[in-house]
Design an enzyme around this catalytic site. Sequence first.
Site, PDB file in Angstrom:
ATOM      1  N   ASP A 176       0.848  -1.196   0.000  1.00  0.00           N
ATOM      2  CA  ASP A 176       0.000   0.000   0.000  1.00  0.00           C
ATOM      3  C   ASP A 176       0.881   1.242   0.000  1.00  0.00           C
ATOM      4  O   ASP A 176       1.993   1.228   0.513  1.00  0.00           O
ATOM      5  CB  ASP A 176      -0.922  -0.012   1.233  1.00  0.00           C
ATOM      6  CG  ASP A 176      -2.183   0.817   1.032  1.00  0.00           C
ATOM      7  OD1 ASP A 176      -3.267   0.229   0.907  1.00  0.00           O
ATOM      8  OD2 ASP A 176      -2.070   2.073   0.986  1.00  0.00           O
ATOM      9  N   ASP A 190       3.884   2.433  -4.147  1.00  0.00           N
ATOM     10  CA  ASP A 190       2.868   3.027  -5.010  1.00  0.00           C
ATOM     11  C   ASP A 190       2.771   2.117  -6.244  1.00  0.00           C
ATOM     12  O   ASP A 190       3.757   1.940  -6.962  1.00  0.00           O
ATOM     13  CB  ASP A 190       3.314   4.447  -5.407  1.00  0.00           C
ATOM     14  CG  ASP A 190       2.287   5.156  -6.289  1.00  0.00           C
ATOM     15  OD1 ASP A 190       1.533   4.467  -7.015  1.00  0.00           O
ATOM     16  OD2 ASP A 190       2.258   6.397  -6.262  1.00  0.00           O
ATOM     17  N   VAL A 191       1.584   1.554  -6.477  1.00  0.00           N
ATOM     18  CA  VAL A 191       1.459   0.564  -7.557  1.00  0.00           C
ATOM     19  C   VAL A 191       1.667   1.160  -8.952  1.00  0.00           C
ATOM     20  O   VAL A 191       1.820   0.411  -9.915  1.00  0.00           O
ATOM     21  CB  VAL A 191       0.098  -0.181  -7.508  1.00  0.00           C
ATOM     22  CG1 VAL A 191       0.011  -1.082  -6.291  1.00  0.00           C
ATOM     23  CG2 VAL A 191      -1.082   0.777  -7.579  1.00  0.00           C
ATOM     24  N   ASN A 224      -5.829  -5.068  -6.158  1.00  0.00           N
ATOM     25  CA  ASN A 224      -7.004  -4.380  -5.607  1.00  0.00           C
ATOM     26  C   ASN A 224      -6.848  -2.873  -5.460  1.00  0.00           C
ATOM     27  O   ASN A 224      -7.849  -2.144  -5.448  1.00  0.00           O
ATOM     28  CB  ASN A 224      -7.314  -5.013  -4.231  1.00  0.00           C
ATOM     29  CG  ASN A 224      -8.269  -4.184  -3.404  1.00  0.00           C
ATOM     30  OD1 ASN A 224      -9.466  -4.186  -3.645  1.00  0.00           O
ATOM     31  ND2 ASN A 224      -7.741  -3.441  -2.432  1.00  0.00           N
ATOM     32  N   TYR A 245     -13.352   6.377 -14.542  1.00  0.00           N
ATOM     33  CA  TYR A 245     -13.432   5.186 -13.675  1.00  0.00           C
ATOM     34  C   TYR A 245     -14.090   4.027 -14.416  1.00  0.00           C
ATOM     35  O   TYR A 245     -13.632   2.888 -14.357  1.00  0.00           O
ATOM     36  CB  TYR A 245     -14.228   5.543 -12.419  1.00  0.00           C
ATOM     37  CG  TYR A 245     -14.278   4.452 -11.358  1.00  0.00           C
ATOM     38  CD1 TYR A 245     -13.175   4.211 -10.533  1.00  0.00           C
ATOM     39  CD2 TYR A 245     -15.413   3.683 -11.163  1.00  0.00           C
ATOM     40  CE1 TYR A 245     -13.216   3.233  -9.551  1.00  0.00           C
ATOM     41  CE2 TYR A 245     -15.467   2.702 -10.185  1.00  0.00           C
ATOM     42  CZ  TYR A 245     -14.371   2.480  -9.378  1.00  0.00           C
ATOM     43  OH  TYR A 245     -14.417   1.506  -8.401  1.00  0.00           O
ATOM     44  N   LYS A 270     -12.219   0.479 -15.269  1.00  0.00           N
ATOM     45  CA  LYS A 270     -12.713  -0.798 -14.727  1.00  0.00           C
ATOM     46  C   LYS A 270     -13.115  -1.756 -15.848  1.00  0.00           C
ATOM     47  O   LYS A 270     -12.907  -2.961 -15.743  1.00  0.00           O
ATOM     48  CB  LYS A 270     -13.878  -0.541 -13.766  1.00  0.00           C
ATOM     49  CG  LYS A 270     -13.454   0.154 -12.477  1.00  0.00           C
ATOM     50  CD  LYS A 270     -12.479  -0.713 -11.677  1.00  0.00           C
ATOM     51  CE  LYS A 270     -12.085  -0.078 -10.358  1.00  0.00           C
ATOM     52  NZ  LYS A 270     -11.153  -0.906  -9.580  1.00  0.00           N
ATOM     53  N   THR A 295     -16.288   2.330   2.308  1.00  0.00           N
ATOM     54  CA  THR A 295     -14.840   2.252   2.568  1.00  0.00           C
ATOM     55  C   THR A 295     -14.308   3.688   2.607  1.00  0.00           C
ATOM     56  O   THR A 295     -15.084   4.638   2.654  1.00  0.00           O
ATOM     57  CB  THR A 295     -14.123   1.479   1.426  1.00  0.00           C
ATOM     58  OG1 THR A 295     -14.208   2.274   0.227  1.00  0.00           O
ATOM     59  CG2 THR A 295     -14.737   0.108   1.172  1.00  0.00           C
TER      60      THR A 295
HETATM   61  N1  LIG Z   1     -15.866   1.030  -2.283  1.00  0.00           N
HETATM   62  C1  LIG Z   1     -16.578   0.901  -3.388  1.00  0.00           C
HETATM   63  O1  LIG Z   1     -17.729   1.370  -3.491  1.00  0.00           O
HETATM   64  C2  LIG Z   1     -16.009   0.137  -4.556  1.00  0.00           C
HETATM   65  C3  LIG Z   1     -16.884  -0.353  -5.531  1.00  0.00           C
HETATM   66  C4  LIG Z   1     -16.374  -1.054  -6.618  1.00  0.00           C
HETATM   67  C5  LIG Z   1     -15.010  -1.270  -6.717  1.00  0.00           C
HETATM   68  N2  LIG Z   1     -14.175  -0.792  -5.743  1.00  0.00           N
HETATM   69  C6  LIG Z   1     -12.743  -1.027  -5.893  1.00  0.00           C
HETATM   70  O2  LIG Z   1     -12.230  -1.661  -4.743  1.00  0.00           O
HETATM   71  C7  LIG Z   1     -10.835  -1.390  -4.642  1.00  0.00           C
HETATM   72  C8  LIG Z   1     -10.519  -0.988  -3.218  1.00  0.00           C
HETATM   73  O3  LIG Z   1     -11.171   0.238  -2.934  1.00  0.00           O
HETATM   74  P1  LIG Z   1     -11.796   0.565  -1.510  1.00  0.00           P
HETATM   75  O4  LIG Z   1     -13.196   0.943  -1.744  1.00  0.00           O
HETATM   76  O5  LIG Z   1     -11.466  -0.483  -0.528  1.00  0.00           O
HETATM   77  O6  LIG Z   1     -11.032   1.949  -1.202  1.00  0.00           O
HETATM   78  P2  LIG Z   1     -10.118   2.417   0.014  1.00  0.00           P
HETATM   79  O7  LIG Z   1      -9.756   3.823  -0.301  1.00  0.00           O
HETATM   80  O8  LIG Z   1     -10.782   2.140   1.317  1.00  0.00           O
HETATM   81  O9  LIG Z   1      -8.824   1.494  -0.099  1.00  0.00           O
HETATM   82  C9  LIG Z   1      -7.941   1.604  -1.188  1.00  0.00           C
HETATM   83  C10 LIG Z   1      -6.519   1.352  -0.726  1.00  0.00           C
HETATM   84  O10 LIG Z   1      -5.684   1.416  -1.885  1.00  0.00           O
HETATM   85  C11 LIG Z   1      -4.551   2.195  -1.567  1.00  0.00           C
HETATM   86  N3  LIG Z   1      -4.033   2.840  -2.775  1.00  0.00           N
HETATM   87  C12 LIG Z   1      -4.647   3.784  -3.541  1.00  0.00           C
HETATM   88  N4  LIG Z   1      -3.838   4.160  -4.535  1.00  0.00           N
HETATM   89  C13 LIG Z   1      -2.703   3.436  -4.403  1.00  0.00           C
HETATM   90  C14 LIG Z   1      -1.495   3.379  -5.124  1.00  0.00           C
HETATM   91  N5  LIG Z   1      -1.266   4.169  -6.207  1.00  0.00           N
HETATM   92  N6  LIG Z   1      -0.538   2.517  -4.730  1.00  0.00           N
HETATM   93  C15 LIG Z   1      -0.742   1.732  -3.656  1.00  0.00           C
HETATM   94  N7  LIG Z   1      -1.853   1.755  -2.911  1.00  0.00           N
HETATM   95  C16 LIG Z   1      -2.819   2.598  -3.290  1.00  0.00           C
HETATM   96  C17 LIG Z   1      -5.045   3.220  -0.554  1.00  0.00           C
HETATM   97  O11 LIG Z   1      -3.959   3.749   0.212  1.00  0.00           O
HETATM   98  C18 LIG Z   1      -6.014   2.399   0.267  1.00  0.00           C
HETATM   99  O12 LIG Z   1      -5.371   1.773   1.362  1.00  0.00           O
HETATM  100  C19 LIG Z   1     -10.546  -0.323  -5.703  1.00  0.00           C
HETATM  101  O13 LIG Z   1      -9.970  -0.933  -6.833  1.00  0.00           O
HETATM  102  C20 LIG Z   1     -11.909   0.231  -6.026  1.00  0.00           C
HETATM  103  O14 LIG Z   1     -11.996   0.785  -7.324  1.00  0.00           O
HETATM  104  C21 LIG Z   1     -14.641  -0.096  -4.668  1.00  0.00           C
END
Ligand SMILES: NC(=O)c1ccc[n+]([C@@H]2O[C@H](COP(=O)([O-])OP(=O)(O)OC[C@H]3O[C@@H](n4cnc5c(N)ncnc54)[C@H](O)[C@@H]3O)[C@@H](O)[C@H]2O)c1
Length: 271
Positions: free
Chosen positions: A42, A68-69, A95, A173, A177, A208
């Site tokens: 992360d 950073d990914v 993720n 977005y 996706k 989240t």
């Molecule tokens: N929460 C939703 O409604 C939802 C719905 C569909 C899909 N998603 C997907 O789920 C995944 C997780 O999201 P979430 O909702 O848990 O969000 P979140 O913000 O709670 O968690 C995301 C994590 O990714 C890390 N991150 C972000 N950019 C980064 C980078 N460049 N390098 C390394 N780490 C990085 C952040 O620090 C964080 O810890 C994402 O791919 C998001 O698109 C979320």
Amino acid sequence: MNAAALFDVSGLATVVTGGASGIGLAYAGVMADNDARVTIMDADKRALGEVVERCRSAGQDVRGEVVDVTDRTALERSFDATARHYGRLDVVFANAGIGGGPGFLKLDGERNPDRALENIPSDLWDKVIAIDLTSVFSTLQAAARHMKARGGRIIVTTSISAMRTETFVAAPYVAAKAGAAQLVRQAAHELARYNITVNAIAPGPFVTNISGGRLKDPAVRAPFERFSPMRRIGEPDDIKGLALFLASPAAALITGAQIVIDGGMTLGIAD
Ligand SMILES: NC(=O)c1ccc[n+]([C@@H]2O[C@H](COP(=O)([O-])OP(=O)(O)OC[C@H]3O[C@@H](n4cnc5c(N)ncnc54)[C@H](O)[C@@H]3O)[C@@H](O)[C@H]2O)c1
């Protein structure tokens, strides 16, 4: 085969990108709770440190890599260090991701001129594509490199935005996706021969920290709940069963699938 053996992930060397929060934290949690060895990658150093500390105090085998990914070199270095640490890599959750921010409609149903197609800033497009699509490609590459010799499981977090349009989420977005979803199918096809399965989890809205944690606000959540036939949106715990399933022996022959977890939201509006 009993349920314990079907869903046994103990000892599996697991990577979760973006695992310091939200959905990724739930993936890491359910794997560690079931005795997998988990590395969370992360970019948020502070959150990652706290999560790893908490998991370790609970007796879990969890380590962290601050990365950073979008930094390909750093990502590959982290994968190499993790594979060296475990002597193998079994499961990778790609993720990490960010939201697209507000869409072309405001939550009250009015038009949002800032997010009209022609007004979406190019730096927003670049950032969302870099994190939500290009980094998925880099993570697939790193995972494949380490898994080809002995097989493995790759699980990508896409979104229901991969298969339908959005009003409250900006266009980049949706494009990122959808790209990630098709990449999952392409990689699954190519890597099947190496006993590597590649699948996607496509969540609907989950509470989240994404997009500044906006879904924690009941007023923001309300329209999303109204459009959910189950009248609720996801909490991170809701995703644990699916994550465990896809990583476990129970899903051994499943590849190229995208499994929706959205309380029926993609089916349409209900009463
Ligand atoms: N929460 C939703 O409604 C939802 C719905 C569909 C899909 N998603 C997907 O789920 C995944 C997780 O999201 P979430 O909702 O848990 O969000 P979140 O913000 O709670 O968690 C995301 C994590 O990714 C890390 N991150 C972000 N950019 C980064 C980078 N460049 N390098 C390394 N780490 C990085 C952040 O620090 C964080 O810890 C994402 O791919 C998001 O698109 C979320």
